[in-house]
Design a protein around this motif. Structure first.
Motif, PDB file in Angstrom:
ATOM      1  N   ASN A 220       8.074   3.863  28.336  1.00  0.00           N
ATOM      2  CA  ASN A 220       7.479   3.601  27.025  1.00  0.00           C
ATOM      3  C   ASN A 220       7.809   4.671  25.990  1.00  0.00           C
ATOM      4  N   ASN A 221       8.504   5.712  26.407  1.00  0.00           N
ATOM      5  CA  ASN A 221       8.844   6.781  25.461  1.00  0.00           C
ATOM      6  C   ASN A 221      10.205   7.370  25.829  1.00  0.00           C
ATOM      7  N   ALA A 222      11.201   6.482  25.792  1.00  0.00           N
ATOM      8  CA  ALA A 222      12.502   6.859  26.335  1.00  0.00           C
ATOM      9  C   ALA A 222      13.175   7.990  25.575  1.00  0.00           C
ATOM     10  N   LYS A 223      12.834   8.149  24.309  1.00  0.00           N
ATOM     11  CA  LYS A 223      13.535   9.159  23.517  1.00  0.00           C
ATOM     12  C   LYS A 223      12.837  10.518  23.518  1.00  0.00           C
ATOM     13  N   ASP A 224      11.736  10.620  24.226  1.00  0.00           N
ATOM     14  CA  ASP A 224      11.006  11.888  24.267  1.00  0.00           C
ATOM     15  C   ASP A 224      11.659  12.818  25.278  1.00  0.00           C
ATOM     16  N   GLN A 225      12.360  13.845  24.797  1.00  0.00           N
ATOM     17  CA  GLN A 225      13.029  14.779  25.696  1.00  0.00           C
ATOM     18  C   GLN A 225      12.325  16.136  25.720  1.00  0.00           C
ATOM     19  N   SER A 226      11.062  16.132  25.279  1.00  0.00           N
ATOM     20  CA  SER A 226      10.328  17.399  25.289  1.00  0.00           C
ATOM     21  C   SER A 226       9.930  17.799  26.697  1.00  0.00           C
ATOM     22  N   GLN A 227       9.824  16.807  27.576  1.00  0.00           N
ATOM     23  CA  GLN A 227       9.455  17.111  28.954  1.00  0.00           C
ATOM     24  C   GLN A 227      10.683  17.591  29.721  1.00  0.00           C
ATOM     25  N   PRO A 228      10.496  18.437  30.728  1.00  0.00           N
ATOM     26  CA  PRO A 228      11.635  18.931  31.517  1.00  0.00           C
ATOM     27  C   PRO A 228      12.277  17.808  32.328  1.00  0.00           C
ATOM     28  N   ARG A 229      13.572  17.952  32.623  1.00  0.00           N
ATOM     29  CA  ARG A 229      14.292  16.972  33.426  1.00  0.00           C
ATOM     30  C   ARG A 229      13.660  16.893  34.820  1.00  0.00           C
ATOM     31  N   GLN A 230      13.495  15.677  35.334  1.00  0.00           N
ATOM     32  CA  GLN A 230      12.939  15.464  36.659  1.00  0.00           C
ATOM     33  C   GLN A 230      14.021  14.961  37.603  1.00  0.00           C
ATOM     34  N   PRO A 231      14.011  15.361  38.868  1.00  0.00           N
ATOM     35  CA  PRO A 231      15.030  14.889  39.813  1.00  0.00           C
ATOM     36  C   PRO A 231      14.819  13.423  40.187  1.00  0.00           C
ATOM     37  N   PHE A 232      15.944  12.763  40.467  1.00  0.00           N
ATOM     38  CA  PHE A 232      15.920  11.354  40.873  1.00  0.00           C
ATOM     39  C   PHE A 232      15.744  11.301  42.397  1.00  0.00           C
TER      40      PHE A 232
END
Length: 966
Positions: free
Chosen positions: A792-804
């Motif tokens: 629901n917030n695909a463009k929010d890059q303020s959060q740190p990258r999470q592993p897949f």
């Protein structure tokens, strides 16, 4: 610079000397001495009351003097071609054997042991040379007749050769002689075979050929005349007198030498006049009276020939000498002779033939015919014929078949082609050529001229010369650039062109004493040079006149590459690692970008033929496609334009497929994922009947090709109507139609159809894997989005990258399978294999070649994907696409949610770059080992594909060019 050398005085002197000899009826001939023809004349012997005499002992001595230390014979010590050295050595060896076996003949004195040593040396060299000779790749006038004939004659003397290509040579000879019967020579029918009677010794009755004599010669060939004289039972005094005249009159320093043809005054006069007049010299500068004398002679031979001529008065006419003679007269304003008879006699289905019965056309002869037609005051009368010749020349250029049969220098072909095309453009611009197709003018001729410019500038040596320092070839290139300097759409290269011209002229000034040096680039039976023509071209190149072309602005309005964008792209590419080796001022990138922009309209015309653009942002990547291919093509010896255009089209379609699979198929598959996979396997399956051709209409290699299966083009509006129905089955049907067009274009491409069945099957499987990889990637993206809670917030890059963490495979597995397949690299590599392969043959024959070739394709795709992910990390996060950086391996040892996220992201990217460089090392090793197993020409094309793919990776690192979904 012209003050350093008094060009005008030298030109006037040259013309005066020609005119004086012509006026006094003296034979003219500038063709250099030939070992081949001299060898045949040296074998002529005459029975007299005092015994048998060798008639031309000085010619035999010429042969002894010219044998190289390795045992071979070359004209002037120049190893021009394999066929050249083989023919010269065969004829010389035959003469030595004849002299050795007829020691009782008088006139030549030699020690038999000395001659035996010479024979042994020549035989050993010839045996070794024949073993390594690639018969299939050989091109030379009449070699299929002359070499087998000499093999037979040598065998009759007890010297037999066995070599790998002998069977192929026999097949070529049989094909060449299919329609030959001795009656052809016994008749009065005109045939070039009379020029090479030495090929028919033992096959025809020479007693029945006397009527073929012209001025004592057999088509003015010393070797053919010698063969006749030796094999007729009644001595012919007229033929003997001709040979003696040639020996006495030729302008040579080598005593006893004979040229392949003599005299050749029409050839000499017409080439000299047309070259100097074309370079801007006026009649007054050349000398009015002397020019008139030479023009009178050309008018005479054309009148006697009924509007056509050969290389000398009375010889069989040809299109080359005819067109040059007509051109010279037109340049002088003498329009009494029109091209009508030339057109009637030499015009064929798609080009002009040099001789009426010629099997393979001559590129340069068609250039000369074009110039003659364009210079005629009423050239619009011949607009249809001119259009045909332009088509032929452009197609030959695009397919890489410009190698000429009468001059081996590619710079010579560049010069003639540039002259003809620029004049055609100028006349069209002034509406003096009728309705030539706009595509021919704007897309094809303009592109050819840009490529001629690139090839000319990039082949100049640091010394300022071209052609290994040849003054004559350097002059060709200077003349080419002088004409190109006037072309409106090449104006951005004016500085580079002027600089190259100045450097070339400076080279000629420094090497003034070598202007008349022979360059063995002209082709008769063997290669020859002409001091007269070499000097003529040098004088023309030094003349400072400006081209007389005029432009109205019509052409400039249609063909004008964007200056500002060209500069920006040139600067951008120059900063990429692939071009780091280019020195400052090197014009490679500037030329390549110019050419790329001339190719761009072709792609734009096709961009909606298969894929719609619905739901896509501006396709800013489209400009990159022609630029990447042209910028890589000139890093090495360039491949033909046909191959580049084919791969440009595929690159565009693959970009569109990538976007379509993500924007359209990706949306649908969330509802019916199994149906999409089933659809892909259905459309990529082997057909039970050959599939219809796809509806892609495009201008290609000179002719319009329309491939149709009755379906309409997929446009954005068509696609929108289908989706607006809201019917899932209708959506799937539309997807099937679009992907079927795409896959059918690929698997039913003419190059794929001629590939072996195993290659076609591999291509289908890799194509299906490519499309399936998108489906898998789409599923992974959905899974990844849910896991990282970004739906629901695909463009929010303020959060740190999470592993897949939900990935079903390791990074190693993913990057070599789904990820690499997703790039289109593996299937495109097989498609490229079909383009560069020979009909019905595997390109990579054998286990080692096929394994290494597949390794190259897979490593390259893996490396490029790593670079791609490095550069598109931000976009992939915004669109929640799985990126290499998302795999758990890149987080090990790094705490998720670290306060130093930016630093950790840089560390992950550094690791990815490390792995990409590792893949590069593996790729380079595979390329190196493959290069040891395949031909250089094939590896040249391999490196082009590798460089383009590598370049895309480097571009992604520098900037992200993919379109984003709206």
């Amino acid at each position: 610079m012209s003050a350093t050398i008094n060009v005008q005085d030298e030109v006037a002197t040259l013309i005066r000397r020609l005119a004086d000899r012509c006026l006094h009826g003296e034979p003219l001939g500038s063709i250099s001495m030939s070992v081949f023809s001299t060898a045949w004349v040296s074998m002529v012997h005459k029975q007299t009351d005092g015994g048998v005499f060798w008639l031309f002992p000085q010619s035999f001595q010429f042969l002894l003097d010219k044998q190289s230390s390795d045992g071979s014979w070359e004209n002037g010590g120049s190893k021009a071609s394999d066929i050249d050295s083989i023919l010269n050595t065969m004829a010389a060896l035959l003469s030595l054997l004849k002299h050795r076996s007829n020691t009782e003949f008088r006139g030549c004195t030699f020690e038999t042991e000395y001659l035996d040593t010479r024979i042994k040396s020549g035989t050993e060299w010839l045996s070794q040379k024949l073993q390594g000779w690639d018969v299939a790749r050989s091109e030379h006038v009449a070699f299929e007749i002359l070499i087998p004939a000499h093999l037979d004659l040598l065998q009759a003397e007890g010297v037999e050769f066995q070599f790998a290509g002998s069977e192929q040579l026999k097949r070529l000879n049989a094909a060449k002689m299919t329609n030959f019967t001795p009656e052809l020579l016994y008749s009065t029918h005109q045939t070039t075979m009379i020029h090479s009677l030495e090929a028919f010794v033992g096959k025809v009755d020479f007693n029945r050929l006397k009527h073929r004599l012209e001025s004592g010669s057999m088509m003015f060939s010393p070797s053919s005349t010698a063969a006749y004289l030796m094999n007729t039972s009644v001595w012919d005094d007229e033929a003997e007198a001709y040979l003696q005249m040639v020996l006495d009159k030729t302008e040579v320093s080598d005593i006893g030498g004979f040229p392949d043809a003599y005299p050749s005054e029409v050839f000499d006069i017409s080439w000299v006049l047309s070259t100097l007049l074309g370079a801007g010299f006026s009649r007054e500068q050349l000398g009015m009276s002397h020019v008139e004398s030479l023009a009178n002679h050309l008018e005479l031979v054309l009148r006697r020939g009924g509007g056509v001529t050969g290389f000398t008065l009375g010889v069989m006419p040809d299109a080359d000498d005819t067109s040059k003679s007509i051109l010279s007269l037109q340049q002088l304003g003498r329009h009494n002779t029109n091209p009508d008879q030339m057109v009637r006699m030499f015009d064929s289905a798609n080009c002009f033939r040099t001789y009426q019965a010629e099997r393979n056309s001559s590129f340069s002869a068609n250039c000369n015919v074009l110039m003659a037609l364009l210079h005629f005051p009423d050239s619009i009368r011949y607009s249809e014929t001119i259009h045909k010749v332009l088509d032929y020349l452009c197609t030959a250029w695009f397919t890489g078949t410009t190698r000429d049969k009468w001059n081996a220098s590619e710079q010579y072909s560049y010069m003639l082609l540039a002259q003809g095309l620029i004049l055609a453009l100028s006349l069209w611009d002034r509406q003096a050529l009728g309705s030539l197709p706009t595509d021919l003018i704007c897309h094809r001729i303009s592109l050819v001229l840009a490529q001629i410019l690139s090839c000319t500038l990039l082949n100049q040596q640091k010394s300022g010369s071209w052609g290994s320092g040849s003054c004559e070839i350097t002059a060709y290139s200077i003349l080419t650039l002088k004409d190109l300097l006037s072309v409106p759409f090449l104006s951005s290269m004016a500085h580079e062109i002027s600089t190259a011209i100045e450097a070339g002229r400076q080279y000629l000034v420094i090497n003034r004493g070598r202007w008349a040096d022979l360059s063995y680039i002209w082709v008769e039976k063997v290669m020859y040079g002409s001091a007269l023509l070499a000097q003529t071209y040098c004088l023309a190149a030094m003349h400072n006149s400006k081209p007389t072309y005029t432009w109205t602005g019509t052409l400039a309005a249609l063909v004008y590459p964007p200056m500002e964008k060209s500069i920006k792209y040139t600067q951008f590419f120059s900063r990429l690692p692939l071009y780091s080796h280019l020195e400052k001022g090197n014009p490679t990138l500037k030329l390549s970008v110019l050419e790329g922009y001339l190719l761009l309209p072709r792609l734009k015309a096709l961009r909606l033929d298969i894929f719609p653009r619905k739901n896509m942002a501006e396709d800013k990547w489209l400009e990159y496609i022609p630029l990447t291919w042209t910028c890589c093509n000139y890093l090495n010896v360039p491949v033909n334009t046909e191959l580049v255009i084919e791969m440009m089209i595929l690159s565009m379609l693959n970009y569109q497929a990538d976007e379509y699979m993500e924007a359209v198929v990706g949306t649908h598959q969330s509802r019916k994922p199994d149906a999409v996979q089933a659809l892909i396997h259905k459309i990529c399956a082997e057909p039970t009947v050959p599939p219809p051709l796809i509806p892609l209409k495009r201008q290609f290699a000179g002719s319009e090709v329309t491939e149709s299966n009755g379906a309409t083009n997929g446009t954005a509006s068509d696609e929108a109507n289908a989706h607006n129905q809201g019917d899932t089955d209708a959506e799937l049907t539309t997807i099937e139609e679009v992907l079927t067009k795409y896959t059918t274009y690929i698997v039913n491409h003419r190059s794929v159809r001629r590939a072996p069945a195993r290659t076609r099957t591999r291509l289908r499987r890799e194509l299906a894997t490519f499309l399936s990889a998108h489906v898998t990637q789409n599923s992974d993206n959905e899974l990844f989005a849910k896991e990282t809670r970004f739906e629901n917030n695909a463009k929010d890059q303020s959060q740190p990258r999470q592993p897949f963490t939900a990935a079903h495979y390791s990074f190693y597995q993913w990057v070599r399978t789904t990820s690499a397949d997703h790039t289109s690299g593996p299937f495109s590599w097989i498609f490229y294999e079909c383009l560069i392969g020979k009909t019905g043959e595997e390109t990579w024959k054998g286990a080692k070649r096929s394994y290494l070739a597949e390794e190259v394709g897979r490593r390259l795709s893996t490396m490029c994907r790593m670079y791609n992910d490095y550069g598109s990390a931000a976009r992939d996060r915004a669109e929640t696409n799985v990126n290499s950086l998302d795999f758990p391996e890149f987080f090990e040892g790094i705490g998720a949610g670290s306060d130093e996220e930016e630093e950790e992201e840089d560390r992950r990217k550094a690791d990815l770059m490390y792995l990409a460089e590792y893949e590069r090392e593996c790729l380079n090793r595979a390329i190196s080992q493959l290069g040891e197993l395949v031909e250089k020409e094939v590896m040249k094309k391999v490196r082009l594909f590798v460089n383009v793919t590598d370049l895309y990776g480097q571009i992604y690192v520098a900037r992200d060019i993919a379109s984003r979904m709206k």
